[in-house]
Design a protein around this motif. Structure first.
Motif, PDB file in Angstrom:
ATOM      1  N   TYR A   1       4.026  -0.064  13.488  1.00  0.00           N
ATOM      2  CA  TYR A   1       4.045   1.391  13.628  1.00  0.00           C
ATOM      3  C   TYR A   1       3.495   2.105  12.400  1.00  0.00           C
ATOM      4  O   TYR A   1       3.231   3.306  12.449  1.00  0.00           O
ATOM      5  N   ASP A   2       3.300   1.375  11.336  1.00  0.00           N
ATOM      6  CA  ASP A   2       2.670   1.963  10.157  1.00  0.00           C
ATOM      7  C   ASP A   2       1.144   1.977  10.291  1.00  0.00           C
ATOM      8  O   ASP A   2       0.462   2.627   9.505  1.00  0.00           O
ATOM      9  N   LEU A   3       0.623   1.225  11.279  1.00  0.00           N
ATOM     10  CA  LEU A   3      -0.829   1.150  11.471  1.00  0.00           C
ATOM     11  C   LEU A   3      -1.362   2.398  12.161  1.00  0.00           C
ATOM     12  O   LEU A   3      -0.680   2.978  13.014  1.00  0.00           O
ATOM     13  N   PRO A   4      -2.588   2.810  11.848  1.00  0.00           N
ATOM     14  CA  PRO A   4      -3.255   3.834  12.670  1.00  0.00           C
ATOM     15  C   PRO A   4      -3.422   3.288  14.086  1.00  0.00           C
ATOM     16  O   PRO A   4      -3.530   2.082  14.303  1.00  0.00           O
TER      17      PRO A   4
ATOM     18  N   PHE B   1       0.813  -1.214   0.000  1.00  0.00           N
ATOM     19  CA  PHE B   1       0.000   0.000   0.000  1.00  0.00           C
ATOM     20  C   PHE B   1       0.854   1.275   0.000  1.00  0.00           C
ATOM     21  O   PHE B   1       0.342   2.354   0.204  1.00  0.00           O
ATOM     22  N   LYS B   2       2.164   1.124  -0.208  1.00  0.00           N
ATOM     23  CA  LYS B   2       3.060   2.286  -0.311  1.00  0.00           C
ATOM     24  C   LYS B   2       3.487   2.442  -1.773  1.00  0.00           C
ATOM     25  O   LYS B   2       4.005   1.498  -2.362  1.00  0.00           O
ATOM     26  N   ARG B   3       3.292   3.625  -2.327  1.00  0.00           N
ATOM     27  CA  ARG B   3       3.496   3.813  -3.767  1.00  0.00           C
ATOM     28  C   ARG B   3       4.667   4.728  -4.112  1.00  0.00           C
ATOM     29  O   ARG B   3       5.207   4.645  -5.202  1.00  0.00           O
ATOM     30  N   SER B   4       5.064   5.600  -3.183  1.00  0.00           N
ATOM     31  CA  SER B   4       6.132   6.543  -3.533  1.00  0.00           C
ATOM     32  C   SER B   4       7.503   5.974  -3.176  1.00  0.00           C
ATOM     33  O   SER B   4       7.645   5.166  -2.244  1.00  0.00           O
TER      34      SER B   4
ATOM     35  N   GLN C   1       8.486   6.676   0.461  1.00  0.00           N
ATOM     36  CA  GLN C   1       7.919   5.760   1.456  1.00  0.00           C
ATOM     37  C   GLN C   1       8.729   4.475   1.548  1.00  0.00           C
ATOM     38  O   GLN C   1       8.965   3.947   2.634  1.00  0.00           O
ATOM     39  N   TRP C   2       9.182   3.976   0.405  1.00  0.00           N
ATOM     40  CA  TRP C   2       9.978   2.748   0.387  1.00  0.00           C
ATOM     41  C   TRP C   2      11.355   2.997   1.008  1.00  0.00           C
ATOM     42  O   TRP C   2      11.885   2.139   1.714  1.00  0.00           O
ATOM     43  N   GLU C   3      11.935   4.163   0.783  1.00  0.00           N
ATOM     44  CA  GLU C   3      13.237   4.475   1.375  1.00  0.00           C
ATOM     45  C   GLU C   3      13.133   4.602   2.891  1.00  0.00           C
ATOM     46  O   GLU C   3      14.050   4.205   3.619  1.00  0.00           O
ATOM     47  N   MET C   4      12.008   5.150   3.393  1.00  0.00           N
ATOM     48  CA  MET C   4      11.818   5.266   4.841  1.00  0.00           C
ATOM     49  C   MET C   4      11.831   3.896   5.507  1.00  0.00           C
ATOM     50  O   MET C   4      12.375   3.717   6.596  1.00  0.00           O
ATOM     51  N   VAL C   5      11.233   2.903   4.862  1.00  0.00           N
ATOM     52  CA  VAL C   5      11.234   1.545   5.405  1.00  0.00           C
ATOM     53  C   VAL C   5      12.631   0.943   5.327  1.00  0.00           C
ATOM     54  O   VAL C   5      13.130   0.352   6.299  1.00  0.00           O
TER      55      VAL C   5
END
Length: 989
Positions: free
Chosen positions: A430-433, A396-399, A402-406
């Motif tokens: 921690y990615d969950l609401p 569910f991560k497209r940019s 976002q992938w670099e943060m992980v």
């Protein structure tokens, strides 16, 4: 976790402020400012919580600060709930006063005895005391929170959010990715299947044990499942195939019972180990079996030895497959073959990861993210579970950002308890609401390998206050969305689905369960033996407790003053009052009497003012205490009634105004419970499986019209005692047509009162069900005719059952129901003829008429029609004799060729209809696959192969069974049934 607690508290403040404005129950002077200050402090703390919760993994002092904040938050939640509960009770009190004011009996008593103090006067004094108590608690909480806010400055937390703007994001898709195939294990899978089938000519031992050994998350259970469900393996061992989840301590009796139940030989009366082992011997004697023991931990050979001896009685070629993390366990169990699973190669790990991570992305997105994805997949260290978890996160991560943060997250630096697994889980967590995190963490409360009922799980989340109800959406629907999102992110597995594809049960991988327990350390406890009763339960919030008898060691449990969940498994000689005096802050309580002889609940149950969820398993009491009706916050009441003496529900049920689900497990199908007046006040009800109409004329009995305002009812409703309805207006007032969420409706016309036969017809006509009904059953109807105006508009009706009609002599025009797939007619005592009125033909057909009768019917059953003589088709009705048909068959008049009767009928069953003379001609062209005739002597004779007079109408049917014997049997059909039977033997549970 503190995040969600505080967001819920802020929501509670808003709700209470609104409610307080409408109520008399305001707090004492000067507290308004304290409340505003408390709310402001909460918002200040809430803004930095996301940063604090991430830093706690590395900084112990931050962890301690969060724990202190969490403790205060729980205290505040309890105080606010007390305040809110007081206002709810005030509303109920006011409503009861208004009702009493209009009651002539109460008026008369007051007139005769004016010196008797009013209950209202006593309640006003109680309210004043309560206001001062709550005000004092709020001041004390403010003092504690002031200190926490001051300490916050020491840590330099980053402010990350405005709490008023937070919106819970749901994944934008609901499709699950199918990764049922296992990457990189083809060779070992093939070897394992060969060993199970005995193709390697291995030296035989009895029993022959194979062990799969490897670290957690490496895929042992998945590989065992693939072997277990392999069609060749299923055929090889026939039905003697068992799956037992062991986990945790090796409980000999539980393992033995699970083996017996897998073989279909369960007996609740057998509880001694020796008797259980003897039963196993009997069930496997001389048979070739396959037993999987999943997740074995014990190294104690004395626990395994009795099973080893019992399982020797199986036939040569039997197999036992063990999955374990320890080689020493494989050796202890006497493994003839040990398979050590290694980690996946980088290529296979990438394959697992990419299949999920890129499942919703186009080719351009995949190309841009592929290099980052390869680097991320290498961090999985060859563990399939890690690859699956990270793939679900990245899906569910497209940019690119976002992938670099992980990829560059500091969480990768943590030392994992299970190598390579907790870091991916932390990233996903921690990615969950925050509400999702709380729902996930709550699952740590359940034991390992527990099969969750998803419907019950979402109700538990609701009871704990995890479901934000600000949005205009049903809480149950929203909770279900939370579950679906967590399932898509691979926090659950082993899904069992219903026919519509909805998940009804699931499991949690034991490593994921370990992770959930890590995130709720010191909050969740599962206790199965007296040895563990010495732990510190001061901070416990969720407890699963099983005790064989009352024990002095239980005193240590009483320190858990903040307990919010208790699942208590006990024996009938335990005094529940002792327990109830200590745990007054419970939101959820399950009481399960292990010997099925539970006593009645004590009156002290009313102390659980915070309770939302009450589940009474194996309840053997004769009644519920009237004080249970003081639990005004209760949302779910579930009672599995075991006692024949249980005759009525409490009179004050109408006070449970927040009740959403009333679930009664009634052991006897003929049970008639007494429902009290006032059920109609429970306008929040979503689930009400049974509704009992009283036959009494007094003001205490429940009348059918109490259903009038229960318009949120959904699922199934069974109305019993319709024979007690003497006034048709009462049936009209029930307003069933407004229950638009109902799908199944069962109507029982039994009752206590003498009644006229025609009254049932009037009542049935007045009961107009909702148009979207899918299943309808009608029982004990005494009318001589049946043609309710509302039946034909039921265009979505798929299943219809009519049973125990003693007076009816003419069937309604059911052929007009367009969606009907299954029709069962049973125990009709007066019916002699089934004619064209049954098909729905009420007038002479014109040449141009084109009509389909029973257009979607697949299954038709007639059982116990003792007086039934004639079944007449269209051709027979017009004198067409044997040449008639009405289905387009030969010899039919020209105008009848436009009529199609039952074009999709697959199965016809006729049982116990001894006077039936023949079958209708239209069966010649019906696409029947199965015809069964039993105990219908005339018809049995007419259906004999070749010689029977009706044989020409049925010879085209592949499978014909007469009185238990096949006169015609299609070999291909039988083989396909056999294959289907094998293919459905999936993982048990």
């Amino acid at each position: 976790m503190a995040e969600l607690l505080i967001s819920v508290l802020l929501e509670q403040f808003a709700s209470i402020t609104t409610r307080e404005a409408k109520q008399e129950l305001r707090l004492v002077v000067g507290v308004d400012e304290e409340v505003r200050k408390l709310e402001g402090n909460l918002r200040t703390v809430y803004a930095v919580l996301e940063d604090a919760e991430k830093r706690q993994m590395k900084e112990h002092t931050v962890k301690l600060w969060l724990e202190k904040l969490k403790d205060v938050s729980y205290e505040m939640d309890n105080v606010l709930d007390e305040w809110n509960t007081a206002m709810i009770k005030s509303e109920i009190e006011k409503e009861e006063e208004e009702t009493a004011a209009n009651d002539p009996i109460v008026k008369k008593k007051k007139k005769v005895c004016p010196f008797i103090p009013s209950p209202t006067c006593c309640y006003q004094v109680h309210k004043l005391v309560l206001r001062h108590d709550i005000a004092h608690k709020i001041k004390e909480l403010n003092r504690k929170l002031d200190e926490i806010v001051r300490e916050r400055g020491m840590y330099g937390f980053e402010s990350t959010r405005d709490p008023t703007l937070e919106v819970v994001e749901h994944p934008k898709t609901t499709a699950f990715v199918d990764i049922s195939e296992i990457c990189g294990r083809d060779e070992v899978r093939g070897d394992l299947v060969s060993i199970l089938l005995g193709k390697g000519n291995e030296e035989e031992r009895s029993p022959y044990v194979i062990s799969l050994v490897g670290m957690g998350g490496i895929g042992k259970t998945t590989l065992a499942q693939l072997a277990y469900n392999d069609p060749e393996v299923q055929d090889h061992f026939e039905k003697n195939i068992m799956w037992v989840c062991v986990s945790g301590p090796f409980d000999q009796c539980k393992v033995a019972k699970a083996i017996i139940e897998s073989l279909g030989g369960g007996d609740p009366n057998i509880i001694e180990l020796q008797s259980l082992l003897k039963k196993i011997c009997e069930l496997i004697m001389g048979k070739k079996f396959f037993l999987v023991l999943d997740n074995v931990w014990t190294e104690d050979s004395t626990l395994w030895e009795p099973f080893k001896l019992s399982l020797k009685y199986g036939a040569q070629g039997s197999r036992i497959l063990v999955t374990t993390r320890k080689n020493v366990v494989a050796k202890m169990m006497g493994s003839a073959c040990t398979i050590n699973l290694e980690v996946l190669s980088d290529e296979d790990c990438w394959l697992v990861f990419s299949k999920i991570a890129f499942s919703d992305k186009d080719s351009e997105e995949c190309k841009q993210l592929e290099d980052l994805g390869i680097q991320i997949s290498k961090k999985c260290k060859g563990l399939p579970l890690a690859a699956k978890t990270l793939g679900s996160l990245m899906r569910f991560k497209r940019s690119k950002e976002q992938w670099e943060m992980v990829l560059y997250s500091s969480l990768w630096e943590l030392e994992d308890v299970e190598r390579g697994l907790f870091a991916p889980l932390l990233l996903s967590y921690y990615d969950l609401p925050s509400p999702f995190r709380r729902c996930f963490s709550y699952c740590a409360f359940f034991p390992k390998d527990y099969f969750f009922s998803t419907d019950e799980l979402v109700l538990m989340w609701m009871a704990q206050g995890y479901i934000n109800s600000k949005e205009n959406m049903e809480m149950e629907i929203k909770a279900r969305e939370y579950f679906e999102s967590l399932a898509m992110l691979s926090f659950f597995q082993d899904f069992v689905k219903d026919n519509g594809g909805k998940i009804i049960r699931c499991k949690m991988h034991d490593i994921v369960h370990d992770f959930a327990q890590l995130m709720t350390k010191n909050e969740c406890f599962t206790i199965n033996s007296d040895k563990e009763l010495g732990l510190d339960y001061k901070n416990a919030h969720h407890l699963r407790l099983e005790i064989a008898k009352e024990d002095q060691n239980l005193v240590s449990i009483y320190s858990a003053k903040n307990l919010r969940t208790l699942n208590f498994l006990y024996r009938s000689d335990y005094n529940l009052s002792n327990l109830f005096q200590h745990f007054r802050r419970l939101r959820m309580l399950t009481l399960d009497c292990l010997d099925g002889k539970s006593k009645e609940l004590p009156d002290i149950v009313q102390n659980f003012i915070h309770l939302r969820y009450l589940n009474l398993v194996n309840y053997n009491g004769d009644k519920l205490p009237e004080t249970i009706c003081n639990l005004c916050n209760l949302q779910m009441l579930k009672i599995n009634i075991r006692s024949d003496g249980f005759k009525k529900m409490p009179q004050g049920m109408g006070k449970l105004i927040n009740l959403r689900h009333l679930i009664l497990g009634v052991s006897s199908l003929n049970r008639q419970l007494e429902f009290p007046r006032g059920i109609g006040r429970l306008t929040s009800l979503r689930t009400l499986r049974y509704f009992f109409v009283s036959g009494k004329d007094d003001n205490k009995g429940c009348k059918l019209e109490e259903l009038k305002n229960l318009n949120y009812l959904q699922g199934t409703l069974e109305i019993r005692g319709l024979g007690n309805v003497t006034n048709v207006t009462e049936a009209e007032n029930a307003q069933l047509k407004k229950k638009k969420y109902l799908r199944d409706l069962n109507l029982y016309f039994g009752g206590e009162n003498d009644r006229r036969i025609e009254n049932d017809a009037l009542v049935l006509n007045a009961l107009e069900p909702p148009r979207d009904l899918v299943n309808l059953s009608i029982y004990d109807y005494q009318g001589t005719t049946m043609s309710p105006n509302w039946m034909m508009p039921l265009t979505n009706l798929k299943r219809l059952t009519l049973a125990c009609f003693t007076q009816l002599d003419c069937l309604p025009p059911l052929g007009k129901l367009p969606s009907l797939k299954s029709l069962k007619i049973t125990f009709f005592m007066s019916l002699k003829k089934v004619g064209i009125e049954f098909l729905g033909i009420e007038h002479e057909l014109k040449k141009c008429d084109k009509i389909k009768i029973f257009p979607n019917l697949k299954s038709l059953s007639f059982h116990y029609l003792n007086e039934w003589e004639d079944w007449i088709g269209i051709g027979e009705m017009r004198g067409g004799g044997g040449g008639g048909g009405g289905g387009g068959g030969g010899g039919v008049e020209e105008e009848e060729r436009c009529i199609t009767i039952m074009p999709h009928l697959k199965q016809l069953t006729i049982l116990y209809s001894p006077k039936l003379k023949s079958l209708p001609d239209f069966l010649r062209t019906a696409p029947l696959q199965i015809l069964e005739v039993r105990h219908s002597s005339i018809l049995s004779e007419r259906c004999q192969k070749g010689s029977g007079e009706d044989w020409a109408k049925i010879f085209h049917i592949p499978n014909i069974q007469i009185d238990g014997k096949y006169v015609q049997r299609d070999g291909r059909e039988v083989n396909s049934e056999s294959e289907s039977s094998s293919s459905t033997m999936n993982l048990p549970g």
